[in-house]
Design a protein around this motif. Structure first.
Motif, PDB file in Angstrom:
ATOM      1  N   ALA A  27      -2.808  -6.295  -7.529  1.00 39.46           N
ATOM      2  CA  ALA A  27      -1.520  -5.865  -6.978  1.00 39.46           C
ATOM      3  C   ALA A  27      -0.834  -4.866  -7.908  1.00 39.46           C
ATOM      4  O   ALA A  27      -0.204  -3.905  -7.448  1.00 39.46           O
ATOM      5  CB  ALA A  27      -0.622  -7.080  -6.746  1.00 39.46           C
ATOM      6  N   GLY A  73      -3.770  -8.882  -4.188  1.00 38.95           N
ATOM      7  CA  GLY A  73      -3.471  -7.561  -3.670  1.00 38.95           C
ATOM      8  C   GLY A  73      -3.794  -7.456  -2.197  1.00 38.95           C
ATOM      9  O   GLY A  73      -3.948  -8.455  -1.483  1.00 38.95           O
ATOM     10  N   SER A  74      -3.935  -6.245  -1.700  1.00 39.39           N
ATOM     11  CA  SER A  74      -4.216  -6.002  -0.287  1.00 39.39           C
ATOM     12  C   SER A  74      -5.712  -6.103  -0.016  1.00 39.39           C
ATOM     13  O   SER A  74      -6.519  -6.338  -0.914  1.00 39.39           O
ATOM     14  CB  SER A  74      -3.704  -4.623   0.113  1.00 39.39           C
ATOM     15  OG  SER A  74      -4.525  -3.616  -0.467  1.00 39.39           O
ATOM     16  N   ARG A  80       0.130  -1.017  -7.132  1.00 40.73           N
ATOM     17  CA  ARG A  80       1.498  -0.510  -7.314  1.00 40.73           C
ATOM     18  C   ARG A  80       1.482   0.795  -8.108  1.00 40.73           C
ATOM     19  O   ARG A  80       2.216   1.742  -7.787  1.00 40.73           O
ATOM     20  CB  ARG A  80       2.349  -1.566  -8.033  1.00 40.73           C
ATOM     21  CG  ARG A  80       3.766  -1.144  -8.321  1.00 40.73           C
ATOM     22  CD  ARG A  80       4.595  -1.071  -7.052  1.00 40.73           C
ATOM     23  NE  ARG A  80       5.919  -0.528  -7.345  1.00 40.73           N
ATOM     24  CZ  ARG A  80       6.258   0.746  -7.214  1.00 40.73           C
ATOM     25  NH1 ARG A  80       5.381   1.638  -6.766  1.00 40.73           N
ATOM     26  NH2 ARG A  80       7.473   1.157  -7.515  1.00 40.73           N
TER      27      ARG A  80
END
Length: 280
Positions: A91, A26-27, A95
């Protein structure tokens, strides 16, 4: 910051994998992850603490009390209520969170989001696989929030209720709070629900779910809880695909036995993974 809340009762075998997925990828944005270990007699707490997430210990087993205890520690929004055996990576959680922000052209802000779902029957008996083949066609899954093991709720959506009531059907409770225009169903995020292995386990868990749904509906004075659908969808499914006839017979038999057990059998209310068995 998104907060992920996980109620875990004797989930030593699965909680590590679930947390590992949330903590990687993910970020760069961090997640607030809170595990509410309730009535655990195994190593759930130890495994969770090794992942450096916040762990709340609740003495008695019970999902509602566990979620409420986790809520008292939570600070971020949206909030994702995740079952301990559902592995969604960071992630995917991001989302779900992003989907609660209004897209260009949206007339209203979405309040709740859920992933698509698939049921893993690879380790299940033939009869269980046949049951789920029909169960996947249940019309309530097109709009319902249940049976996915993950529900993301915005801050405005969370304001709809004070705390989780002491009921078994927590996902049906969440489903009752939002109408179809306030929900987002994401096709690009998929939760994998692992089915039970045997028909006996399927009947036991389905009976428990049906008791929970009946409990919630009995307390529903406002008439907002989704009601059970009839059998017309089964007839339509067989007409559309006659090859489903035997599987449909299995589905009906399992459902009838589970309903009898739910009504007259000796039930139990302890925490138990539902194996994807939700009968709205």
């Amino acid at each position: 910051m998104t907060t992920v809340l996980i109620a875990a009762h004797n989930e030593e075998a699965v909680i590590g994998g679930t947390l590992d997925g949330l903590l990687t990828g993910g970020s760069a944005e961090s997640l607030e992850v809170i595990v509410a270990a309730n009535g655990c007699t195994d190593g759930t707490v130890t495994v969770a603490r090794r992942r450096s997430v916040e762990v709340v210990e609740v003495a008695a087993a019970g999902k509602a009390a566990a979620l409420n205890a986790a809520e008292r520690r939570a600070t971020g929004y949206p909030r994702v209520y995740l079952d301990a055996d559902i592995q969604l990576d960071k992630a995917a959680i991001e989302r779900l969170s992003e989907s609660l922000r209004p897209a260009p052209g949206d007339s209203g802000r979405p309040l709740v989001a859920v992933p698509a779902r698939t049921v893993d029957v690879s380790a299940s008996s033939r009869w269980v696989r046949m049951y789920y083949r029909v169960h996947a066609l249940h019309p309530s899954y097109a709009t319902g929030l249940f049976g996915r093991g993950a529900v993301a709720v915005s801050e405005a959506g969370r304001a709809r209720f004070a705390e989780f009531p002491e009921v078994i059907a927590d996902d049906l409770f969440l489903d009752s709070l939002f109408d179809e225009t306030e929900a987002r169903h994401l096709d690009d995020v998929v939760s994998v629900v692992v089915a039970v292995r045997s028909t006996r386990s399927l009947v036991r868990r389905l009976a428990r779910v049906r008791r929970g749904n009946a409990q919630l509906r009995a307390a529903d004075s406002a008439g907002v809880v989704r009601q059970a659908v009839g059998v017309r969808w089964l007839t339509a499914a067989v007409r559309a695909d006659p090859a489903l006839a035997l599987a449909t017979a299995v589905y009906v038999a399992v459902t009838v036995v589970a309903e009898a057990r739910a009504r007259w059998g000796r039930g139990h209310w302890e925490s138990e993974r539902n194996g994807g068995v939700i009968e709205p």
